[in-house]
Structure formats: structure tokens, C-alpha cells
Motif scaffolding. Structure first.
Motif, PDB file in Angstrom:
ATOM      1  N   THR A  22      -3.057  -1.596  -5.471  1.00  0.00           N
ATOM      2  CA  THR A  22      -2.756  -0.494  -6.389  1.00  0.00           C
ATOM      3  C   THR A  22      -4.016   0.038  -7.061  1.00  0.00           C
ATOM      4  O   THR A  22      -4.209   1.257  -7.180  1.00  0.00           O
ATOM      5  CB  THR A  22      -1.753  -0.957  -7.460  1.00  0.00           C
ATOM      6  N   LEU A  76      -6.061   2.156  -4.605  1.00  0.00           N
ATOM      7  CA  LEU A  76      -5.457   3.459  -4.333  1.00  0.00           C
ATOM      8  C   LEU A  76      -5.548   4.390  -5.540  1.00  0.00           C
ATOM      9  O   LEU A  76      -5.761   5.607  -5.381  1.00  0.00           O
ATOM     10  CB  LEU A  76      -4.001   3.286  -3.914  1.00  0.00           C
ATOM     11  N   ALA A 125       1.003   3.979  -2.897  1.00  0.00           N
ATOM     12  CA  ALA A 125       0.725   5.390  -2.584  1.00  0.00           C
ATOM     13  C   ALA A 125       1.861   6.297  -3.057  1.00  0.00           C
ATOM     14  O   ALA A 125       1.622   7.394  -3.594  1.00  0.00           O
ATOM     15  CB  ALA A 125       0.524   5.545  -1.074  1.00  0.00           C
ATOM     16  N   ALA A 174       0.831  -1.213   0.000  1.00  0.00           N
ATOM     17  CA  ALA A 174       0.000   0.000   0.000  1.00  0.00           C
ATOM     18  C   ALA A 174       0.867   1.264   0.000  1.00  0.00           C
ATOM     19  O   ALA A 174       0.595   2.225  -0.734  1.00  0.00           O
ATOM     20  CB  ALA A 174      -0.930  -0.009   1.218  1.00  0.00           C
ATOM     21  N   LEU A 175       1.925   1.240   0.797  1.00  0.00           N
ATOM     22  CA  LEU A 175       2.830   2.401   0.816  1.00  0.00           C
ATOM     23  C   LEU A 175       3.525   2.593  -0.528  1.00  0.00           C
ATOM     24  O   LEU A 175       3.676   3.721  -1.008  1.00  0.00           O
ATOM     25  CB  LEU A 175       3.869   2.220   1.921  1.00  0.00           C
ATOM     26  N   ALA A 203      -7.319   7.955  -5.666  1.00  0.00           N
ATOM     27  CA  ALA A 203      -6.649   9.161  -6.143  1.00  0.00           C
ATOM     28  C   ALA A 203      -7.461   9.846  -7.235  1.00  0.00           C
ATOM     29  O   ALA A 203      -7.518  11.090  -7.300  1.00  0.00           O
ATOM     30  CB  ALA A 203      -5.252   8.805  -6.657  1.00  0.00           C
ATOM     31  N   TYR A 207      -3.348   8.528 -14.201  1.00  0.00           N
ATOM     32  CA  TYR A 207      -3.883   7.513 -13.297  1.00  0.00           C
ATOM     33  C   TYR A 207      -4.550   6.385 -14.089  1.00  0.00           C
ATOM     34  O   TYR A 207      -4.398   5.196 -13.762  1.00  0.00           O
ATOM     35  CB  TYR A 207      -4.884   8.124 -12.323  1.00  0.00           C
ATOM     36  N   LEU A 228       1.547   7.089  -6.619  1.00  0.00           N
ATOM     37  CA  LEU A 228       0.429   7.946  -7.018  1.00  0.00           C
ATOM     38  C   LEU A 228       0.756   9.438  -6.931  1.00  0.00           C
ATOM     39  O   LEU A 228       0.007  10.266  -7.452  1.00  0.00           O
ATOM     40  CB  LEU A 228      -0.785   7.648  -6.126  1.00  0.00           C
ATOM     41  N   VAL A 229       1.848   9.761  -6.274  1.00  0.00           N
ATOM     42  CA  VAL A 229       2.177  11.174  -6.090  1.00  0.00           C
ATOM     43  C   VAL A 229       2.627  11.821  -7.395  1.00  0.00           C
ATOM     44  O   VAL A 229       2.266  12.974  -7.710  1.00  0.00           O
ATOM     45  CB  VAL A 229       3.261  11.330  -5.003  1.00  0.00           C
ATOM     46  N   GLN A 245       9.337   4.774  -3.933  1.00  0.00           N
ATOM     47  CA  GLN A 245       8.494   3.674  -4.394  1.00  0.00           C
ATOM     48  C   GLN A 245       9.338   2.445  -4.710  1.00  0.00           C
ATOM     49  O   GLN A 245       8.957   1.313  -4.383  1.00  0.00           O
ATOM     50  CB  GLN A 245       7.694   4.093  -5.628  1.00  0.00           C
TER      51      GLN A 245
END
Length: 588
Positions: free
Chosen positions: A153, A156, A40, A36-37, A160, A291, A43-44, A79
Motif C-alpha cells: 500500500t 502504491l 490500487a 496490490a490490486l 500515486a 494520499y 487509490l482511485v 476494494q
């Protein structure tokens, strides 16, 4: 097609999968958290790029562009690091789960009654221990963690997208009906298809192993053409089963390819329209498009590994099914449409069979109401023509099979109800089939009692006249034997099995022609040695050579699944019945 071992149903497979997840909460949480991290962090960058595009359209300076670029680079590095540790956590979890699956499968296989294995044939069991374990290994090692990564993924990215602009989620929904319909169509057909594929492969393995094991017989009887025809038929069934699952994939995968490209195209088209209408900014459309592009990879992995999950699910069902009863031994079957009645159980402190019946196939009894009560400490020999039911009765007395009707008891308790560990303290079977395990000679003998010391192992070997040749091996009792080790003759392998029996020390022993492969002179010496070592124990010997019966306290003559005579050697010879005829024929 062989009478294959059972297969667990979908509910049992799901329940077992949930049980595995409950066993490893920390490992599962760590893997999910790291994935998950990592997701995430990935996604930035699209959001920053979207903001950068929006800022450039408004004339931001070069310094801002440099900062955004550095920030994006930092999140990409973060990541990568998180992905590495996430994959490592998933791999560790997968290996632990796979190790448990293998250990439990071995326990299930070792707990199978011999009658179940005989009915199913070796091909199905070999396929489950090799092909199915390998398929499940791939699922646990790769499919499960990859699917977790992809699922986290996707969630998330969708989150997003919602935060970027709720309207921009709409284009991604275009693919949902197509993917749902295609996936449901595939899942309704794939599990049964892969089960048929694995079962067909079992038939091939079974047929080839039979052909190899009986090659000389096949050649002597000129049955080569028949065996080839059997193999060809098995291959045709396997081809048809694999062709069916291939057709499923050729329909499903193109649907999936179209499905996960639709969001990208839809976001570009609808996003452009939203921008022109003023419903979304240029930065939002840019971020949403990126995305949507990011959705392609996890959705592709989800759908690609879905097929692997079907293969792994079918394999897991077959591995779990080994523990399921197939016409379970120990449960009375029906004969002539009427339930079988259990024989009376007596509490007389000895091994006893009362009115037992047994059938390998429903409606075809091979034992017909046999009653036999060995006396404690006696040597009882069972003789009779081949196929009369001696070995089957011996296995019932040893607790390997359970009777279809009647009862086999020890100390008044049915053998079929005793735990295996307790059962073997009462009675043990040594058959004509023996196995030498990979390891030292000492390991092979002491496996029945791992706490046995060197002196006890040597005493057991000496009891069966095996100590001399064992000490003469290159490394003595530390010589490695079994596959790849020092070869042992069939007679030596048989003596190892008898030494295990001496060390196990049950009070009742069932010897199913246990000395049939040893030279007659050695066999007679061995039986005399055993008689001295096992004095005071009950010994039931299924005799091939009648000198064994001559030395016994009593002889039971088995014919057509019934005991037709029972008495001492002298009594039966004097009676002039079937045993007397066998004795005269053996003496020539």
C-alpha cells in the motif's frame, strides 16, 4: 541460569525466511497480487475526489458529480472484495508456513541427543515448544500478512503521489529522517532484548518445573525458602528483561506517531503554498492530502508490526537454534588443553567400545578409557554402585551419546555416524523413563513399526507378559491411553516400552534397569520371558537387582567410570572382588 539450548543468529533466520518464501512462490505471488490490486483500487477515490474538487471550482454540472460519486462507490466495493480475498490468501499461506515450522521444529526436537536436553534442562525446551511457538504463530498469521499489505500500500500510494504531482511528494519526505533514525535505534537494541526476555522466561519455567517435580524432597529437606528465593530471582530477571523492551517501545512508538503524521501536516501546509504560487492545482493538492492521509494507516501498521516481528524473529531464532549443536555430542572435546584422539575402529561385525571417554562438562570425565566388547548373542549385565557410570556407558553403547574420545562401533562403523533409522535396526535403548502416548494401546506398541499387524502387536505384548491385562482393559487393545485416557500403572507403562522393543527387533538391546519399577516376582518372570523371545540377540542389561546379573552370561562391574571386573557370575564370586562383596551384601 541453565545451560540453554543454542539460538540461531540473524543470518540463519534470514536465510530460513527466504527459504520459506521460495517454497511457496504461487501462494506468495497470489497474496501479493491481491493486496496490490486492493491497494490500487483504494487509490482511485482520492484521485477522483481531487478531480471532482477541481471540476467544481470550474463549475461542472451535477451529472458529473453523480457519476464521480458512483465511480468512487464502485471502487470502494471492489476494494472491499479484493481485501477479503487478499486476507484469505494471506491466511492460507500463513497457516501452511506455520504448519511447516511446527513440523520441522518437532523433527528437530525429536532428533536432539538426550545429553543435550539434560544439559539444557526441560524449562528451556518447554518454553520454546509453547511460548516461542505461540509468538511465532502470531507473527506468521498476522504480522507477516499485515506487513505485506502495508508495504504494498505504501509503495502504491507513493507512486500515486508522484503521478499526481512530483512536488507534492516532498512533504512526505519530511518524516523519513525521523523514522529512519528511530527505527535504526530500535532495531539495534530490540532483537537482543527479546532474546533475553525469552531466556529469562525459560529460567522461570525451569525453576518452577523443578520445584513442582521435587516438591516432596523440597519439603522434606526444608528448602522451601531457597526455592522461593530462586523463583523470586528468576522473576526479577524476567521483569528486568521485559522492562527493557518496554522502555524501547515507549521511545520508539511516540517517534513513529510523530513520523507518520508529519506528511499530512506538511502536505496541507506546503500544498497550500504550492497552490498559491501556481505550482499545483487545487485538485492535485486535495488528492495529495488524501494520499498523505492514506499513508498514516499502512505506515502505522508497518511500525506497529515491526515490534511483533522482533518478538517473532527472536522466537524463530530459538526454534531454529534447537537444531544447532551445543558442545555437540560426537565431536571430540579437549582435555587438559590437548585434542582427544579417536580410538581405533575394528571391522569385526559386532558392537564394541574401545577406550571411550565421556564428559557431561568439559574437563570432568565420567568414563575413563572404557573398553567393552559384548559377544554376539550373549546377555551382558552391568552392575555397580549408583553414579558409577553404568547408564552413561549404556547410552554410549546404544548410540544416544557419542564418546568424547575413543569409539563405539557396530560392524566397524562408528554409531555416531549412522542415520538414526539405521542405528535403531542395530541397537535400541530401553531406560527407566517411559512415556505413554495419547492413542490406543495398539498405537502405542506399533509406533516403532506402523506396518505391524494385530497379531504381531499381540505377540509383542505376550512376550512381555502384558497381553492378559491389555485384553482386560475396557476396549481391549483399542482402549485409549495416555493423557485423558485409561490410566496405566508405571509397571504397565514399562511393559509397553518393552513390547515396543520386541516389535522393533534390533539385534542388540540395552536395558537400563528396564524392569526396576515392576514387582520383583513379575520382573523375574518378565526377564525370563524376554530371554526366550530375545534368544540369539545381544542383550546388555544395566542391572539394579543382582538376580539379573546371576542369569547373565557375563557381568561387567563398573566403578568410578571404569570396568573393574568382567566375567561370569561364578567366576566373579570365586574371585572375591567387588562383585563378590555386592553379591554377599545383596544376599544379606
Amino acid at each position: 541460569m541453565s545451560n540453554a539450548l543454542p539460538v540461531a543468529d540473524a543470518r540463519q533466520v534470514r536465510r530460513y525466511a527466504r527459504e520459506l518464501a521460495r517454497r511457496h512462490p504461487r501462494g506468495l505471488a497470489a497474496a501479493l497480487g491481491l493486496h496490490a490490486l486492493a491497494a490500487a483500487a483504494g487509490l482511485v477515490a482520492p484521485r477522483l475526489l481531487g478531480d471532482l474538487v477541481e471540476g467544481i471550482s470550474r463549475g461542472v454540472g451535477a451529472v458529473t458529480v453523480d457519476r464521480v460519486a458512483l465511480a468512487i462507490a464502485g471502487f470502494v466495493v471492489a476494494q472491499s472484495v479484493l481485501v477479503r480475498f487478499a486476507h484469505l490468501a494471506s491466511a492460507r499461506l500463513g497457516e501452511r508456513v506455520l504448519a511447516e515450522l511446527r513440523e520441522e521444529f518437532v523433527d528437530r526436537v525429536l532428533a536432539l541427543p538426550l545429553s543435550t536436553v539434560e544439559r539444557a534442562g526441560t524449562g528451556d525446551l518447554l518454553t520454546r515448544t509453547s511460548r516461542d511457538v505461540a509468538a511465532l504463530s502470531r507473527t506468521v498469521r498476522f504480522a507477516a500478512p499485515e506487513t505485506l499489505i502495508a508495504a504494498v500500500t505504501v509503495l502504491l500510494i507513493l507512486g500515486a503521489l508522484v503521478l499526481t504531482g512530483p512536488l507534492l511528494v516532498v512533504p512526505c519526505l519530511l518524516a523519513v529522517p525521523l523514522l529512519v533514525a528511530g527505527t535504526r535505534w530500535y532495531l539495534r537494541r530490540a532483537p537482543a532484548g527479546y532474546l533475553r526476555e525469552n531466556a529469562a522466561y525459560s529460567d522461570i519455567t525451569d525453576g518452577i518445573s523443578e520445584t513442582v517435580e521435587g516438591a516432596r524432597t523440597t519439603e522434606a529437606l526444608r528448602q522451601q525458602a531457597r526455592r522461593r528465593a530462586r523463583t523470586d530471582a528468576d522473576i526479577r530477571r524476567s521483569y528486568a528483561a521485559e522492562y527493557y523492551t518496554l522502555n524501547l517501545r515507549t521511545v520508539f512508538f511516540p517517534i513513529a506517531e510523530i513520523g507518520y503524521l508529519l506528511p499530512v501536516v506538511g502536505t496541507l501546509l506546503l500544498g497550500g503554498w504550492f497552490y498559491l504560487e501556481g505550482w499545483a492545482s487545487l485538485g492535485q493538492v486535495t488528492a495529495a492530502t488524501l494520499y498523505a492521509q492514506q499513508l498514516v494507516d499502512p505506515v502505522d501498521r508497518l511500525l506497529s508490526w515491526l515490534d511483533e516481528f522482533q518478538v517473532g524473529g527472536a522466537s524463530l531464532a530459538r526454534l531454529l537454534g534447537v537444531a544447532e549443536p551445543a558442545e555437540a555430542d560426537g565431536k571430540p572435546a579437549e582435555a587438559d588443553g590437548k585434542p582427544a584422539e579417536a580410538a581405533p575402529v575394528t571391522d569385526d561385525g559386532r558392537l564394541a567400545a574401545h577406550d571411550v571417554r565421556y564428559a557431561y562438562r568439559a574437563g570432568h570425565d565420567v568414563l575413563h578409557g572404557v573398553t567393552l566388547v559384548p559377544r554376539p548373542g550373549e546377555k551382558l549385565a552391568m552392575v555397580g554402585p549408583s553414579g558409577a557410570g553404568k547408564s552413561t556407558l549404556g547410552r554410549l553403547l546404544a548410540g544416544v551419546h557419542a564418546p568424547r574420545a575413543g569409539a563405539v562401533t557396530v560392524d566397524g562403523r562408528p554409531l555416531s555416524e549412522l542415520p538414526l533409522a539405521e542405528l535403531r535396526t542395530h541397537v535400541a535403548l530401553v531406560s527407566q523413563e517411559h512415556h505413554v502416548f495419547i492413542g490406543t494401546l495398539t498405537d502405542n506398541v506399533a509406533m516403532v513399526r506402523p506396518d505391524a499387524g494385530p497379531a504381531e502387536v499381540r505377540a509383542a505384548l505376550a512376550a512381555v507378559d502384558a497381553l492378559d491385562w491389555a485384553e482386560a482393559l475396557p476396549d481391549g487393545l483399542d482402549t485409549r491411553v495416555g493423557a485423558g485416557g485409561h490410566p496405566l500403572s508405571p509397571a504397565q507403562a514399562q511393559q509397553l516400552a518393552l513390547a515396543r522393543l520386541v516389535l522393533a527387533d534390533p539385534h542388540t538391546l540395552v536395558l537400563d534397569e528396564a524392569t526396576s519399577l515392576i514387582d520383583p516376582r513379575a520382573a523375574r518372570a518378565l526377564e525370563r520371558s524376554l530371554a526366550a523371545v530375545l534368544q540369539g540377540r545381544t542383550v546388555i542389561a544395566i542391572a539394579h537387582r543382582l538376580f539379573s546379573a546371576h542369569d547373565a552370561d557375563r557381568v561387567a562391574v563398573v566403578e568410578d567410570g571404569r570396568i573393574t571386573e568382567l566375567g561370569s557370575h561364578d567366576e566373579l564370586v570365586a574371585a572375591g572382588g567387588p562383585y563378590a562383596a555386592l553379591w554377599r551384601s545383596w544376599h544379606g
